[in-house]
Design a protein around this motif. Structure first.
Motif, PDB file in Angstrom:
ATOM      1  N   HIS A   1      43.650  37.650  44.526  1.00 54.12           N
ATOM      2  CA  HIS A   1      42.207  37.383  44.382  1.00 54.12           C
ATOM      3  C   HIS A   1      41.531  37.849  45.665  1.00 54.12           C
ATOM      4  CE1 HIS A   1      43.004  34.831  40.831  1.00 54.12           C
ATOM      5  NE2 HIS A   1      44.088  34.482  41.508  1.00 54.12           N
TER       6      HIS A   1
ATOM      7  N   THR B   1      37.386  38.345  31.804  1.00 47.95           N
ATOM      8  CA  THR B   1      36.032  38.277  32.362  1.00 47.95           C
ATOM      9  C   THR B   1      35.645  39.626  32.963  1.00 47.95           C
ATOM     10  OG1 THR B   1      36.305  35.923  32.887  1.00 47.95           O
ATOM     11  CG2 THR B   1      34.538  37.110  34.029  1.00 47.95           C
TER      12      THR B   1
ATOM     13  N   ASP C   1      35.036  37.042  39.882  1.00 53.28           N
ATOM     14  CA  ASP C   1      33.927  37.375  39.002  1.00 53.28           C
ATOM     15  C   ASP C   1      32.816  38.082  39.789  1.00 53.28           C
ATOM     16  OD1 ASP C   1      32.417  35.419  40.327  1.00 53.28           O
ATOM     17  OD2 ASP C   1      32.468  33.989  38.667  1.00 53.28           O
TER      18      ASP C   1
ATOM     19  N   LEU D   1      38.980  33.845  39.596  1.00 53.40           N
ATOM     20  CA  LEU D   1      39.267  33.743  38.176  1.00 53.40           C
ATOM     21  C   LEU D   1      40.751  33.458  37.967  1.00 53.40           C
ATOM     22  CD1 LEU D   1      37.279  36.915  37.048  1.00 53.40           C
ATOM     23  CD2 LEU D   1      36.611  34.537  36.576  1.00 53.40           C
ATOM     24  N   THR D   2      41.072  32.753  36.903  1.00 55.30           N
ATOM     25  CA  THR D   2      42.471  32.476  36.582  1.00 55.30           C
ATOM     26  C   THR D   2      43.004  33.579  35.667  1.00 55.30           C
ATOM     27  OG1 THR D   2      42.065  30.103  36.723  1.00 55.30           O
ATOM     28  CG2 THR D   2      44.080  30.801  35.604  1.00 55.30           C
ATOM     29  N   THR D   3      44.137  34.154  36.019  1.00 52.11           N
ATOM     30  CA  THR D   3      44.694  35.252  35.240  1.00 52.11           C
ATOM     31  C   THR D   3      45.622  34.728  34.144  1.00 52.11           C
ATOM     32  OG1 THR D   3      46.736  35.645  36.504  1.00 52.11           O
ATOM     33  CG2 THR D   3      44.694  36.573  37.405  1.00 52.11           C
TER      34      THR D   3
ATOM     35  N   ALA E   1      40.387  40.197  40.517  1.00 51.02           N
ATOM     36  CA  ALA E   1      40.435  38.875  39.889  1.00 51.02           C
ATOM     37  C   ALA E   1      39.410  37.897  40.455  1.00 51.02           C
ATOM     38  CB  ALA E   1      41.837  38.288  39.941  1.00 51.02           C
TER      39      ALA E   1
ATOM     40  N   THR F   1      40.929  43.426  35.971  1.00 52.68           N
ATOM     41  CA  THR F   1      40.477  42.033  35.974  1.00 52.68           C
ATOM     42  C   THR F   1      40.086  41.583  34.576  1.00 52.68           C
ATOM     43  OG1 THR F   1      39.746  42.142  38.286  1.00 52.68           O
ATOM     44  CG2 THR F   1      38.740  40.448  36.910  1.00 52.68           C
TER      45      THR F   1
ATOM     46  N   SER G   1      43.276  40.982  32.776  1.00 53.62           N
ATOM     47  CA  SER G   1      44.083  39.868  33.270  1.00 53.62           C
ATOM     48  C   SER G   1      43.393  38.516  33.112  1.00 53.62           C
ATOM     49  CB  SER G   1      44.446  40.080  34.750  1.00 53.62           C
ATOM     50  OG  SER G   1      43.315  39.966  35.583  1.00 53.62           O
ATOM     51  N   THR G   2      42.048  38.503  33.115  1.00 50.77           N
ATOM     52  CA  THR G   2      41.338  37.220  33.109  1.00 50.77           C
ATOM     53  C   THR G   2      40.425  37.011  31.904  1.00 50.77           C
ATOM     54  OG1 THR G   2      39.363  37.989  34.305  1.00 50.77           O
ATOM     55  CG2 THR G   2      41.271  37.347  35.630  1.00 50.77           C
TER      56      THR G   2
END
Length: 467
Positions: free
Chosen positions: A141, A92, A102, A108-110, A100, A86, A89-90
Protein backbone atom coordinates in the motif's frame (compact mmCIF):
# COMPACT_ATOMS: atom_id res chain seq x y z
CA UNK A 1 -33.56 -31.99 -32.85
CA UNK A 2 -29.86 -31.30 -33.44
CA UNK A 3 -30.20 -27.85 -31.83
CA UNK A 4 -31.80 -29.48 -28.76
CA UNK A 5 -28.94 -31.99 -28.57
CA UNK A 6 -26.36 -29.21 -28.65
CA UNK A 7 -28.24 -27.31 -25.95
CA UNK A 8 -28.38 -30.43 -23.79
CA UNK A 9 -24.64 -31.00 -24.28
CA UNK A 10 -23.94 -27.42 -23.17
CA UNK A 11 -26.00 -27.93 -20.02
CA UNK A 12 -24.19 -31.17 -19.21
CA UNK A 13 -20.76 -29.61 -19.79
CA UNK A 14 -21.72 -26.53 -17.80
CA UNK A 15 -22.77 -28.65 -14.83
CA UNK A 16 -19.20 -29.96 -14.66
CA UNK A 17 -17.16 -26.89 -15.55
CA UNK A 18 -19.28 -24.41 -13.59
CA UNK A 19 -18.86 -26.19 -10.29
CA UNK A 20 -21.33 -24.85 -7.74
CA UNK A 21 -19.28 -25.47 -4.60
CA UNK A 22 -17.16 -22.86 -2.87
CA UNK A 23 -13.74 -22.24 -4.39
CA UNK A 24 -11.20 -23.61 -1.94
CA UNK A 25 -8.28 -23.15 -4.32
CA UNK A 26 -8.07 -19.96 -6.40
CA UNK A 27 -5.65 -19.27 -9.24
CA UNK A 28 -5.79 -15.68 -10.53
CA UNK A 29 -3.71 -15.22 -13.68
CA UNK A 30 -3.02 -11.74 -15.10
CA UNK A 31 -1.54 -11.27 -18.56
CA UNK A 32 -0.15 -7.75 -18.29
CA UNK A 33 -0.93 -5.79 -21.46
CA UNK A 34 -2.84 -8.71 -22.98
CA UNK A 35 -5.81 -7.47 -24.96
CA UNK A 36 -8.13 -9.45 -27.21
CA UNK A 37 -5.83 -9.18 -30.23
CA UNK A 38 -2.78 -10.37 -28.32
CA UNK A 39 -4.72 -13.57 -27.61
CA UNK A 40 -6.27 -13.88 -31.07
CA UNK A 41 -2.96 -13.09 -32.77
CA UNK A 42 -1.17 -15.77 -30.75
CA UNK A 43 -3.71 -18.41 -31.71
CA UNK A 44 -3.56 -17.46 -35.40
CA UNK A 45 0.26 -17.41 -35.27
CA UNK A 46 0.27 -20.93 -33.84
CA UNK A 47 -2.12 -22.10 -36.56
CA UNK A 48 0.00 -20.59 -39.33
CA UNK A 49 3.08 -22.29 -37.86
CA UNK A 50 1.14 -25.55 -38.27
CA UNK A 51 0.57 -24.69 -41.93
CA UNK A 52 -3.08 -23.70 -41.80
CA UNK A 53 -5.31 -20.66 -41.57
CA UNK A 54 -7.43 -20.33 -38.44
CA UNK A 55 -6.62 -20.66 -34.76
CA UNK A 56 -4.73 -23.19 -32.67
CA UNK A 57 -6.55 -22.71 -29.35
CA UNK A 58 -4.67 -21.93 -26.19
CA UNK A 59 -5.85 -23.85 -23.15
CA UNK A 60 -7.27 -20.83 -21.34
CA UNK A 61 -9.36 -19.71 -24.33
CA UNK A 62 -11.22 -23.02 -24.10
CA UNK A 63 -12.44 -22.32 -20.58
CA UNK A 64 -16.25 -22.32 -20.54
CA UNK A 65 -16.75 -18.90 -18.95
CA UNK A 66 -15.71 -15.97 -21.12
CA UNK A 67 -16.25 -12.26 -20.61
CA UNK A 68 -15.16 -8.81 -21.72
CA UNK A 69 -13.63 -6.28 -19.33
CA UNK A 70 -13.34 -2.48 -19.25
CA UNK A 71 -10.11 -1.11 -17.78
CA UNK A 72 -10.32 2.72 -17.30
CA UNK A 73 -8.83 4.08 -14.08
CA UNK A 74 -10.36 6.46 -11.55
CA UNK A 75 -8.70 9.46 -13.20
CA UNK A 76 -8.19 8.55 -16.86
CA UNK A 77 -9.75 6.50 -19.63
CA UNK A 78 -6.33 4.93 -20.24
CA UNK A 79 -5.06 3.21 -17.12
CA UNK A 80 -1.58 2.38 -15.95
CA UNK A 81 -0.70 -1.00 -14.43
CA UNK A 82 -0.91 0.15 -10.83
CA UNK A 83 -4.41 1.63 -11.09
CA UNK A 84 -5.61 -1.34 -13.14
CA UNK A 85 -3.92 -3.74 -10.75
CA UNK A 86 -5.54 -2.00 -7.79
CA UNK A 87 -8.92 -2.40 -9.46
CA UNK A 88 -8.19 -6.12 -9.98
CA UNK A 89 -6.94 -6.60 -6.43
CA UNK A 90 -9.39 -4.46 -4.44
CA UNK A 91 -12.46 -3.82 -6.60
CA UNK A 92 -11.94 -0.04 -6.38
CA UNK A 93 -10.92 2.50 -9.02
CA UNK A 94 -7.99 4.75 -8.20
CA UNK A 95 -5.52 7.19 -9.73
CA UNK A 96 -2.76 6.10 -12.10
CA UNK A 97 0.28 5.30 -10.00
CA UNK A 98 -1.47 4.17 -6.80
CA UNK A 99 -0.60 0.89 -5.11
CA UNK A 100 -3.75 -0.40 -3.37
CA UNK A 101 -4.81 3.06 -2.18
CA UNK A 102 -8.00 4.82 -3.19
CA UNK A 103 -8.18 8.21 -4.93
CA UNK A 104 -7.98 9.94 -1.54
CA UNK A 105 -4.93 7.94 -0.50
CA UNK A 106 -6.75 5.65 1.90
CA UNK A 107 -5.64 2.04 2.27
CA UNK A 108 -7.74 -0.55 0.46
CA UNK A 109 -8.08 -4.22 1.39
CA UNK A 110 -7.00 -6.59 -1.38
CA UNK A 111 -8.60 -9.88 -2.32
CA UNK A 112 -5.33 -11.57 -1.35
CA UNK A 113 -5.54 -10.01 2.12
CA UNK A 114 -9.16 -11.13 2.37
CA UNK A 115 -8.07 -14.66 1.52
CA UNK A 116 -5.40 -14.52 4.24
CA UNK A 117 -7.90 -13.20 6.79
CA UNK A 118 -10.16 -16.12 5.88
CA UNK A 119 -7.39 -18.51 6.89
CA UNK A 120 -6.06 -19.38 3.45
CA UNK A 121 -2.45 -19.54 2.36
CA UNK A 122 -1.61 -16.81 -0.15
CA UNK A 123 0.90 -16.42 -2.97
CA UNK A 124 1.90 -13.57 -5.30
CA UNK A 125 4.12 -14.25 -8.32
CA UNK A 126 5.28 -12.60 -11.53
CA UNK A 127 7.79 -12.81 -14.37
CA UNK A 128 9.09 -9.32 -13.53
CA UNK A 129 10.32 -7.92 -10.22
CA UNK A 130 8.30 -8.69 -7.10
CA UNK A 131 8.08 -4.97 -6.28
CA UNK A 132 6.61 -4.12 -9.71
CA UNK A 133 3.11 -2.62 -9.95
CA UNK A 134 0.93 -5.67 -10.57
CA UNK A 135 2.32 -7.96 -7.88
CA UNK A 136 2.70 -5.01 -5.49
CA UNK A 137 -1.00 -4.11 -5.51
CA UNK A 138 -1.85 -7.45 -3.89
CA UNK A 139 0.40 -7.07 -0.82
CA UNK A 140 1.59 -3.42 -0.56
CA UNK A 141 0.00 0.00 0.00
CA UNK A 142 1.97 2.98 -1.32
CA UNK A 143 1.09 6.29 -3.04
CA UNK A 144 3.47 5.78 -5.98
CA UNK A 145 4.28 2.66 -7.97
CA UNK A 146 7.97 3.58 -8.26
CA UNK A 147 8.50 3.45 -4.48
CA UNK A 148 10.18 0.08 -4.93
CA UNK A 149 11.98 0.00 -1.58
CA UNK A 150 8.90 1.08 0.33
CA UNK A 151 6.82 -1.51 -1.52
CA UNK A 152 9.33 -4.25 -0.67
CA UNK A 153 9.18 -3.34 3.03
CA UNK A 154 5.44 -4.02 2.91
CA UNK A 155 6.06 -7.61 1.82
CA UNK A 156 6.87 -9.11 5.24
CA UNK A 157 3.98 -7.19 6.79
CA UNK A 158 1.56 -9.11 4.56
CA UNK A 159 2.37 -12.47 6.09
CA UNK A 160 1.71 -14.13 2.74
CA UNK A 161 3.23 -17.55 2.24
CA UNK A 162 4.78 -17.48 -1.23
CA UNK A 163 6.32 -14.83 -3.46
CA UNK A 164 8.17 -15.29 -6.74
CA UNK A 165 9.70 -13.12 -9.43
CA UNK A 166 13.02 -11.82 -10.67
CA UNK A 167 13.91 -10.01 -7.46
CA UNK A 168 13.76 -6.47 -6.08
CA UNK A 169 14.74 -3.32 -7.96
CA UNK A 170 15.76 -1.15 -5.01
CA UNK A 171 16.45 -3.46 -2.06
CA UNK A 172 18.41 -0.83 -0.12
CA UNK A 173 17.51 2.58 -1.58
CA UNK A 174 14.43 4.70 -0.87
CA UNK A 175 12.39 6.63 -3.41
CA UNK A 176 14.44 9.77 -2.63
CA UNK A 177 17.68 7.83 -3.37
CA UNK A 178 18.82 7.53 0.23
CA UNK A 179 20.64 4.44 1.43
CA UNK A 180 18.44 2.26 3.62
CA UNK A 181 18.70 -1.09 5.44
CA UNK A 182 18.48 -4.02 3.00
CA UNK A 183 15.08 -5.64 2.75
CA UNK A 184 16.51 -9.16 2.78
CA UNK A 185 17.20 -9.33 6.54
CA UNK A 186 13.63 -8.07 7.00
CA UNK A 187 12.40 -11.03 4.96
CA UNK A 188 14.48 -13.48 7.00
CA UNK A 189 13.26 -11.99 10.29
CA UNK A 190 9.66 -12.46 9.10
CA UNK A 191 10.31 -16.17 8.46
CA UNK A 192 10.88 -16.16 4.70
CA UNK A 193 13.42 -18.41 3.02
CA UNK A 194 14.85 -16.79 -0.11
CA UNK A 195 15.49 -19.54 -2.66
CA UNK A 196 17.39 -18.88 -5.88
CA UNK A 197 16.66 -21.18 -8.81
CA UNK A 198 14.06 -23.89 -9.38
CA UNK A 199 16.54 -26.70 -8.71
CA UNK A 200 17.38 -25.19 -5.33
CA UNK A 201 13.67 -24.78 -4.67
CA UNK A 202 13.14 -28.51 -5.07
CA UNK A 203 15.94 -29.12 -2.57
CA UNK A 204 14.92 -26.54 0.05
CA UNK A 205 11.13 -26.21 -0.21
CA UNK A 206 10.35 -29.07 2.17
CA UNK A 207 12.01 -27.30 5.11
CA UNK A 208 10.77 -23.79 4.29
CA UNK A 209 7.58 -22.42 5.82
CA UNK A 210 7.36 -19.25 3.72
CA UNK A 211 9.21 -18.84 0.44
CA UNK A 212 10.49 -16.06 -1.80
CA UNK A 213 11.54 -17.73 -5.06
CA UNK A 214 13.94 -15.91 -7.37
CA UNK A 215 16.09 -16.96 -10.35
CA UNK A 216 19.46 -18.61 -9.92
CA UNK A 217 22.41 -16.56 -8.66
CA UNK A 218 23.72 -14.05 -11.18
CA UNK A 219 20.40 -13.51 -12.96
CA UNK A 220 18.85 -10.12 -13.62
CA UNK A 221 16.71 -8.68 -10.84
CA UNK A 222 14.73 -6.67 -13.43
CA UNK A 223 12.79 -9.53 -14.99
CA UNK A 224 12.93 -13.13 -16.10
CA UNK A 225 14.08 -13.58 -19.71
CA UNK A 226 11.46 -13.37 -22.43
CA UNK A 227 10.17 -16.81 -23.39
CA UNK A 228 11.72 -16.39 -26.84
CA UNK A 229 15.14 -15.86 -25.18
CA UNK A 230 14.94 -18.47 -22.42
CA UNK A 231 17.72 -21.01 -22.02
CA UNK A 232 17.98 -24.23 -20.05
CA UNK A 233 18.04 -23.44 -16.35
CA UNK A 234 16.12 -20.17 -16.63
CA UNK A 235 13.22 -19.83 -14.22
CA UNK A 236 9.82 -19.58 -15.95
CA UNK A 237 6.20 -18.98 -14.97
CA UNK A 238 5.19 -22.64 -15.32
CA UNK A 239 7.86 -23.61 -12.78
CA UNK A 240 6.77 -20.76 -10.52
CA UNK A 241 3.19 -22.05 -10.68
CA UNK A 242 4.40 -25.54 -9.76
CA UNK A 243 6.38 -24.09 -6.87
CA UNK A 244 3.40 -22.04 -5.68
CA UNK A 245 1.19 -25.13 -5.56
CA UNK A 246 3.88 -27.01 -3.63
CA UNK A 247 4.23 -24.31 -0.98
CA UNK A 248 0.57 -23.38 -0.69
CA UNK A 249 -0.75 -26.94 -0.33
CA UNK A 250 1.83 -28.06 2.26
CA UNK A 251 0.17 -28.70 5.64
CA UNK A 252 -2.88 -26.82 4.44
CA UNK A 253 -6.46 -28.05 4.68
CA UNK A 254 -8.07 -24.60 4.44
CA UNK A 255 -7.24 -23.60 0.83
CA UNK A 256 -5.22 -20.99 -1.02
CA UNK A 257 -5.27 -17.93 -3.25
CA UNK A 258 -2.45 -17.21 -5.68
CA UNK A 259 -1.97 -14.42 -8.21
CA UNK A 260 0.38 -15.22 -11.10
CA UNK A 261 1.36 -12.50 -13.58
CA UNK A 262 2.74 -12.88 -17.08
CA UNK A 263 4.33 -9.46 -16.82
CA UNK A 264 6.35 -9.28 -20.03
CA UNK A 265 3.52 -9.49 -22.54
CA UNK A 266 3.21 -5.82 -21.71
CA UNK A 267 6.94 -5.17 -22.14
CA UNK A 268 7.02 -6.82 -25.56
CA UNK A 269 4.01 -4.77 -26.64
CA UNK A 270 5.62 -1.55 -25.39
CA UNK A 271 8.42 -2.54 -27.79
CA UNK A 272 5.90 -3.30 -30.57
CA UNK A 273 7.58 -6.71 -30.85
CA UNK A 274 4.89 -9.10 -32.10
CA UNK A 275 6.89 -12.34 -32.16
CA UNK A 276 8.10 -11.79 -28.60
CA UNK A 277 4.60 -10.84 -27.39
CA UNK A 278 2.97 -13.94 -28.87
CA UNK A 279 5.61 -16.17 -27.29
CA UNK A 280 4.88 -14.51 -23.94
CA UNK A 281 1.18 -15.37 -24.27
CA UNK A 282 2.15 -19.00 -24.94
CA UNK A 283 4.38 -18.87 -21.85
CA UNK A 284 1.40 -17.69 -19.79
CA UNK A 285 -0.71 -20.53 -21.20
CA UNK A 286 1.98 -23.03 -20.20
CA UNK A 287 1.63 -21.82 -16.62
CA UNK A 288 -2.15 -22.15 -16.86
CA UNK A 289 -1.64 -25.78 -17.91
CA UNK A 290 0.09 -26.45 -14.57
CA UNK A 291 -2.87 -24.95 -12.70
CA UNK A 292 -5.29 -26.90 -14.90
CA UNK A 293 -3.65 -30.20 -13.92
CA UNK A 294 -4.32 -29.25 -10.29
CA UNK A 295 -7.89 -28.30 -11.21
CA UNK A 296 -8.51 -31.74 -12.74
CA UNK A 297 -7.69 -33.32 -9.37
CA UNK A 298 -9.98 -30.89 -7.47
CA UNK A 299 -12.60 -29.76 -10.04
CA UNK A 300 -15.34 -28.94 -7.55
CA UNK A 301 -13.08 -26.90 -5.27
CA UNK A 302 -10.82 -25.05 -7.72
CA UNK A 303 -11.38 -21.77 -9.55
CA UNK A 304 -9.04 -20.55 -12.29
CA UNK A 305 -9.56 -16.97 -13.51
CA UNK A 306 -7.42 -15.33 -16.19
CA UNK A 307 -7.64 -11.73 -17.35
CA UNK A 308 -5.45 -8.69 -18.16
CA UNK A 309 -4.94 -5.32 -16.53
CA UNK A 310 -5.07 -3.41 -19.84
CA UNK A 311 -4.11 -3.66 -23.51
CA UNK A 312 -0.73 -2.37 -24.65
CA UNK A 313 0.28 -1.09 -28.07
CA UNK A 314 -3.07 -1.15 -29.84
CA UNK A 315 -1.95 -4.15 -31.87
CA UNK A 316 -3.66 -4.57 -35.23
CA UNK A 317 -3.83 -7.86 -37.10
CA UNK A 318 -3.64 -6.63 -40.68
CA UNK A 319 -2.09 -3.47 -42.11
CA UNK A 320 -4.08 -2.62 -45.23
CA UNK A 321 -4.34 -5.63 -47.45
CA UNK A 322 -6.75 -8.34 -46.42
CA UNK A 323 -3.83 -10.56 -45.50
CA UNK A 324 -1.74 -11.73 -42.58
CA UNK A 325 1.59 -13.53 -42.73
CA UNK A 326 2.07 -14.42 -39.08
CA UNK A 327 4.03 -17.54 -39.96
CA UNK A 328 6.97 -15.25 -40.77
CA UNK A 329 7.32 -14.46 -37.06
CA UNK A 330 8.64 -17.96 -36.33
CA UNK A 331 11.90 -16.92 -38.01
CA UNK A 332 12.56 -14.37 -35.27
CA UNK A 333 14.74 -16.21 -32.76
CA UNK A 334 15.31 -13.49 -30.15
CA UNK A 335 13.55 -10.48 -28.69
CA UNK A 336 14.36 -6.99 -29.91
CA UNK A 337 16.25 -6.43 -26.65
CA UNK A 338 18.53 -9.43 -27.13
CA UNK A 339 19.05 -8.54 -30.79
CA UNK A 340 20.07 -5.06 -29.62
CA UNK A 341 22.57 -6.58 -27.18
CA UNK A 342 24.05 -8.73 -29.94
CA UNK A 343 24.42 -5.74 -32.25
CA UNK A 344 26.13 -3.82 -29.44
CA UNK A 345 28.43 -6.79 -28.81
CA UNK A 346 29.28 -6.92 -32.51
CA UNK A 347 30.05 -3.20 -32.47
CA UNK A 348 32.35 -3.66 -29.47
CA UNK A 349 34.14 -6.74 -30.80
CA UNK A 350 34.90 -5.02 -34.11
CA UNK A 351 35.62 -1.62 -32.53
CA UNK A 352 32.72 -0.16 -34.52
CA UNK A 353 34.20 -1.34 -37.86
CA UNK A 354 31.15 -3.44 -38.66
CA UNK A 355 30.50 -4.22 -42.32
CA UNK A 356 27.11 -4.50 -44.01
CA UNK A 357 27.87 -8.18 -44.59
CA UNK A 358 28.37 -8.60 -40.82
CA UNK A 359 24.94 -7.10 -40.21
CA UNK A 360 23.31 -9.17 -42.94
CA UNK A 361 24.78 -12.33 -41.42
CA UNK A 362 23.47 -11.46 -37.95
CA UNK A 363 19.99 -10.50 -39.18
CA UNK A 364 19.82 -13.61 -41.31
CA UNK A 365 20.63 -15.79 -38.29
CA UNK A 366 18.36 -14.05 -35.77
CA UNK A 367 15.48 -12.82 -37.99
CA UNK A 368 15.64 -15.06 -41.06
CA UNK A 369 15.99 -12.11 -43.44
CA UNK A 370 17.22 -12.96 -46.95
CA UNK A 371 17.77 -16.67 -46.24
CA UNK A 372 14.30 -17.69 -45.01
CA UNK A 373 12.32 -14.51 -45.52
CA UNK A 374 12.65 -12.58 -48.78
CA UNK A 375 12.51 -8.87 -48.09
CA UNK A 376 11.59 -6.10 -50.47
CA UNK A 377 13.95 -3.46 -51.83
CA UNK A 378 12.22 -0.89 -49.62
CA UNK A 379 12.67 -3.05 -46.52
CA UNK A 380 16.33 -3.68 -47.25
CA UNK A 381 16.81 0.06 -47.79
CA UNK A 382 15.37 0.74 -44.32
CA UNK A 383 17.90 -1.61 -42.81
CA UNK A 384 20.80 -0.37 -44.95
CA UNK A 385 20.01 3.29 -44.22
CA UNK A 386 20.00 2.58 -40.48
CA UNK A 387 23.26 0.69 -40.84
CA UNK A 388 24.78 3.73 -42.58
CA UNK A 389 23.63 6.01 -39.77
CA UNK A 390 24.77 3.70 -36.97
CA UNK A 391 28.03 2.33 -38.27
CA UNK A 392 29.26 4.63 -41.05
CA UNK A 393 28.14 8.03 -39.79
CA UNK A 394 28.20 6.85 -36.15
CA UNK A 395 24.90 8.57 -35.43
CA UNK A 396 23.57 6.10 -32.89
CA UNK A 397 20.35 7.21 -31.22
CA UNK A 398 18.95 4.39 -29.10
CA UNK A 399 15.20 3.85 -29.40
CA UNK A 400 13.47 4.13 -26.03
CA UNK A 401 10.33 2.30 -24.95
CA UNK A 402 8.80 1.99 -21.49
CA UNK A 403 11.21 -0.68 -20.29
CA UNK A 404 14.06 -0.80 -22.79
CA UNK A 405 16.53 1.09 -24.92
CA UNK A 406 17.44 -0.58 -28.21
CA UNK A 407 20.07 -0.21 -30.88
CA UNK A 408 18.30 1.65 -33.72
CA UNK A 409 19.14 -1.16 -36.13
CA UNK A 410 17.49 -3.74 -33.82
CA UNK A 411 14.38 -1.56 -33.65
CA UNK A 412 14.36 -1.24 -37.43
CA UNK A 413 14.74 -5.02 -37.88
CA UNK A 414 11.78 -5.63 -35.58
CA UNK A 415 9.79 -3.04 -37.55
CA UNK A 416 10.57 -4.86 -40.81
CA UNK A 417 9.55 -8.19 -39.26
CA UNK A 418 6.21 -6.79 -38.12
CA UNK A 419 5.76 -5.30 -41.60
CA UNK A 420 6.36 -8.68 -43.24
CA UNK A 421 3.90 -10.34 -40.85
CA UNK A 422 1.43 -7.48 -41.50
CA UNK A 423 1.05 -6.62 -37.82
CA UNK A 424 0.48 -2.96 -36.95
CA UNK A 425 0.64 -0.92 -33.75
CA UNK A 426 -1.19 2.21 -32.63
CA UNK A 427 1.35 3.25 -30.01
CA UNK A 428 4.11 2.13 -27.71
CA UNK A 429 1.94 2.51 -24.64
CA UNK A 430 -1.32 1.40 -23.06
CA UNK A 431 -4.71 1.76 -24.72
CA UNK A 432 -8.28 1.73 -23.44
CA UNK A 433 -9.25 -1.41 -25.36
CA UNK A 434 -11.30 -4.20 -23.86
CA UNK A 435 -9.45 -7.13 -22.33
CA UNK A 436 -10.82 -10.67 -22.01
CA UNK A 437 -11.56 -12.76 -18.93
CA UNK A 438 -11.72 -16.54 -18.88
CA UNK A 439 -12.67 -18.88 -16.02
CA UNK A 440 -13.23 -22.51 -15.15
CA UNK A 441 -14.29 -24.30 -11.99
CA UNK A 442 -16.13 -23.33 -8.82
CA UNK A 443 -17.89 -20.01 -9.43
CA UNK A 444 -16.74 -19.68 -13.04
CA UNK A 445 -20.24 -18.70 -14.15
CA UNK A 446 -19.70 -15.37 -12.37
CA UNK A 447 -17.28 -14.35 -15.13
CA UNK A 448 -19.59 -14.56 -18.14
CA UNK A 449 -20.50 -11.37 -20.01
CA UNK A 450 -19.35 -7.79 -19.96
CA UNK A 451 -17.95 -6.44 -16.70
CA UNK A 452 -15.57 -3.87 -15.27
CA UNK A 453 -12.18 -4.81 -13.85
CA UNK A 454 -13.45 -3.86 -10.38
CA UNK A 455 -16.03 -6.66 -10.61
CA UNK A 456 -13.41 -9.40 -10.89
CA UNK A 457 -11.97 -9.46 -7.33
CA UNK A 458 -15.47 -9.07 -5.92
CA UNK A 459 -16.60 -12.12 -7.85
CA UNK A 460 -13.52 -14.09 -6.84
CA UNK A 461 -14.27 -13.23 -3.21
CA UNK A 462 -17.87 -14.32 -3.68
CA UNK A 463 -16.86 -17.62 -5.28
CA UNK A 464 -14.34 -18.32 -2.51
CA UNK A 465 -16.42 -17.05 0.41
CA UNK A 466 -13.96 -14.32 1.46
CA UNK A 467 -15.52 -11.56 3.59
Amino acid sequence: MRRFAYALLFVLVSSVTFAHGQAKYVFFFIGDGMGVNQVNGTEMFLAEKDGRIGVAPLLFTQFPAVGMVTTFSGTNSVTDSSAAGTALSTGTKTYNGAIALDIDGKKLTTVAERAKMAGNKVGVATTVSIDHATPAVFYAHQPKRYMYYEIATDLPKSGFDFFAGSGFLKPNQTIDKKEAPSVFPMFSKAGYTVIKGFDHFKEQAASAKKVILMPKEGSSEVSLPYAIDQKAGDLNLAQITEAAISVLTKNNKKGFFVMLEGGKIDWACHNNDAATAFNEVVDLDNAVKVAYEFYKKHPKETLIVLTADHETGGIGLGTGKMELHLKALQNQKVSEEVLSSEISALRKSKQNSVSWDDIKSLLSEKMGFWTKLPISWEQEKKLRDEYENSFVKNKVVFEKSEYAESEPLAAKAKEVMDEIAMVGWVSGNHTAGYVPVYAIGAGADLFIGKMDNTDIPKRIAKAAGYK
